[in-house]
Design an enzyme around this catalytic site. Structure first.
Site, PDB file in Angstrom:
ATOM      1  N   TRP A 140      -7.707   0.506  -4.553  1.00 15.36           N
ATOM      2  CA  TRP A 140      -7.027   1.915  -4.237  1.00 15.36           C
ATOM      3  C   TRP A 140      -8.292   2.998  -4.792  1.00 15.36           C
ATOM      4  O   TRP A 140      -8.425   3.215  -5.797  1.00 15.36           O
ATOM      5  CB  TRP A 140      -6.106   2.039  -5.304  1.00 15.36           C
ATOM      6  N   HIS A 186      -0.204   4.563  -3.917  1.00 20.29           N
ATOM      7  CA  HIS A 186       0.833   3.781  -3.120  1.00 20.29           C
ATOM      8  C   HIS A 186       1.958   4.782  -3.601  1.00 20.29           C
ATOM      9  O   HIS A 186       2.043   4.352  -4.858  1.00 20.29           O
ATOM     10  CB  HIS A 186       0.672   2.348  -3.259  1.00 20.29           C
ATOM     11  N   ARG A 192      -5.562   8.697  -0.884  1.00 17.99           N
ATOM     12  CA  ARG A 192      -6.067   8.036  -1.756  1.00 17.99           C
ATOM     13  C   ARG A 192      -7.517   9.107  -0.715  1.00 17.99           C
ATOM     14  O   ARG A 192      -7.896   9.153  -0.191  1.00 17.99           O
ATOM     15  CB  ARG A 192      -6.234   6.501  -0.541  1.00 17.99           C
ATOM     16  N   GLN A 237       4.602   6.482   2.853  1.00 16.93           N
ATOM     17  CA  GLN A 237       5.199   5.039   2.848  1.00 16.93           C
ATOM     18  C   GLN A 237       6.225   4.512   2.350  1.00 16.93           C
ATOM     19  O   GLN A 237       7.029   5.682   1.901  1.00 16.93           O
ATOM     20  CB  GLN A 237       4.413   3.739   1.047  1.00 16.93           C
ATOM     21  N   VAL A 242       2.145  -9.308  -6.833  1.00 18.49           N
ATOM     22  CA  VAL A 242       3.013 -10.015  -6.674  1.00 18.49           C
ATOM     23  C   VAL A 242       2.289 -11.082  -6.015  1.00 18.49           C
ATOM     24  O   VAL A 242       0.968 -11.402  -5.805  1.00 18.49           O
ATOM     25  CB  VAL A 242       3.444  -9.555  -4.791  1.00 18.49           C
ATOM     26  N   ALA A 271       9.307  -7.745  -2.736  1.00 17.29           N
ATOM     27  CA  ALA A 271       8.837  -5.955  -2.277  1.00 17.29           C
ATOM     28  C   ALA A 271       7.635  -6.046  -1.509  1.00 17.29           C
ATOM     29  O   ALA A 271       6.957  -7.160  -0.541  1.00 17.29           O
ATOM     30  CB  ALA A 271       7.872  -5.757  -3.544  1.00 17.29           C
TER      31      ALA A 271
HETATM   32  N1  PHE Z   1       0.936  -1.149  -2.073  1.00 17.77           N
HETATM   33  C1  PHE Z   1       0.431  -1.688  -1.127  1.00 17.77           C
HETATM   34  C2  PHE Z   1      -0.665  -1.497  -0.806  1.00 17.77           C
HETATM   35  O1  PHE Z   1      -0.512   0.189  -1.189  1.00 17.77           O
HETATM   36  C3  PHE Z   1       1.230  -2.826  -0.527  1.00 17.77           C
HETATM   37  C4  PHE Z   1       2.338  -3.276  -1.059  1.00 17.77           C
HETATM   38  C5  PHE Z   1       3.618  -2.624  -1.653  1.00 17.77           C
HETATM   39  C6  PHE Z   1       2.000  -4.836  -1.522  1.00 17.77           C
HETATM   40  C7  PHE Z   1       4.735  -4.153  -2.381  1.00 17.77           C
HETATM   41  C8  PHE Z   1       3.215  -5.878  -2.183  1.00 17.77           C
HETATM   42  C9  PHE Z   1       4.334  -5.382  -2.194  1.00 17.77           C
HETATM   43  O2  PHE Z   1      -1.283  -1.370   0.018  1.00 17.77           O
END
Ligand code: PHE
Length: 348
Positions: A158, A187, A213, A227, A270, A312
């Site tokens: 990120w 995010h 970003r 998002q 995750v 998630a």
């Molecule tokens: N936060 C991640 C992104 O912005 C996306 C994501 C959210 C992945 C939740 C897994 C679980 O790239």
């Protein structure tokens, strides 16, 4: 001594006054006829030189003439000021009040807002709560507590717009905890942590919001994006729930015929992680990242990871808007080109 010819003085004065075109010329005129050394003052002063019998008539006539000329001057000055104002504001005098009224164009919702709200509606129907979180976030929530430690290469996933500068490293205390830093969230995942701090399972929530970003843009990437984060935590939640929920959402939102594809992906918070793409013509468009919430995150929230599991996801709202409206280039959304935006008038 000849009597003064008041009529001749008056006609001279009025002729000269009509010819005085600007403020200095009017001033000169006043000095010449009405000033302390002007013609009328001299005439009144000279009354005593006139024969006794003529004095009252001439005196009265001269006074009358003086007042008349003062009035004429005032009128001429007002006339000139009016002309000046009109010359300065030609538009004000060219308004045609007989034209029929035309409606002022009304504002309208942005296509990304329309899409975000429509996505929220579908999630509500599916039993999710909708909450929002801060756009200015602490790095602890945006990174550390999502298992993205400082100096870990995963942070490079990120590109970040920082608000607080990095504190200089203190060579005397190399093991000291660095001060927390604020950033524009990259995010919506930090809301997983914030929500878990304040709620107990069963949890079923989505979090829409703007993210930022430090990134080069292309047809599928913008440095500002929207998002929708999703978080589900309960007993007996497994990967098929994740797949079923996301496929169901996509088909409810975009139509049942769409082709979807899950593939493995990596996100530190995750395990396992996945991404979902949708076929778009002859290519696949990545719509979201997802995965089973990492047991360490469940444990850090004070829950027993043997008992509670969850999934998630984080969806790109602009990507869904592209598919929904057939928009080829994500950069259209934030260029504020009215020709683009006005196509969404009346659209829901
Ligand atoms: N936060 C991640 C992104 O912005 C996306 C994501 C959210 C992945 C939740 C897994 C679980 O790239």
């Amino acid at each position: 001594m000849a009597l003064p010819d008041l009529a001749a003085i008056e006609s001279d004065a009025r002729r000269d006054l009509a010819a005085a075109a600007d403020a200095p010329a009017l001033d000169d005129w006043r000095t010449r006829y009405l000033g302390r050394k002007g013609i009328l003052t001299a005439l009144l002063r000279g009354l005593s030189d006139l024969p006794q019998a003529d004095r009252p008539a001439i005196g009265q006539g001269a006074n009358q003439l003086k007042r008349a000329l003062e009035a004429a001057l005032t009128e001429r000055q007002q006339e000139r000021r009016r002309a000046e104002t009109e010359a300065q504001a030609p538009a004000a005098t060219s308004i045609d009040v007989t034209l029929p009224a035309r409606p002022h164009p009304q504002g309208q919702l942005h296509p990304v807002t329309l899409t975000r709200r429509a996505m929220e509606r579908v999630f509500r129907e599916m039993g999710f709560d909708v909450v929002e979180g801060p756009e200015v976030e602490w790095d602890t929530y945006n990174f550390d507590r999502l298992r993205v430690p400082r100096d870990h290469p995963a942070r490079d996933m990120w590109d970040t717009i920082w608000i607080d500068p990095e504190s200089p490293e203190d060579p005397a205390a190399p093991l000291a905890q660095p001060a927390p830093r604020r950033l524009l969230r990259t995010h919506t995942s930090p809301m997983q942590i914030r929500y878990l701090e304040a709620h107990q399972p069963p949890i079923r929530v989505v979090v829409p919001g703007t993210c930022y970003r430090y990134e080069a843009t292309d047809a599928a990437h913008e440095w500002m994006l929207t998002q929708i984060e999703g978080l589900v935590i309960d007993e007996n939640i497994s990967f098929p729930h994740l797949k079923g929920t996301l496929e169901s959402f996509v088909h409810r939102f975009l139509g049942p015929g769409l082709e979807t594809r899950f593939r493995c992906d990596y996100f530190p918070f995750v395990e396992p992680g996945a991404e979902l793409s949708i076929r778009w013509g002859d290519r696949w468009l990545e719509m979201l990242g997802a995965g089973m919430v990492h047991p360490e995150i469940i444990e850090a929230a004070g829950l027993d990871p043997e008992r509670y599991t969850g999934f998630a996801f984080g969806m790109g709202v602009e990507r869904f808007a592209m598919l929904r409206y057939g928009i080829e280039d994500i950069r259209n959304f934030y260029q504020n080109d009215l020709r683009f935006l006005q196509q969404f008038r009346g659209v829901s």
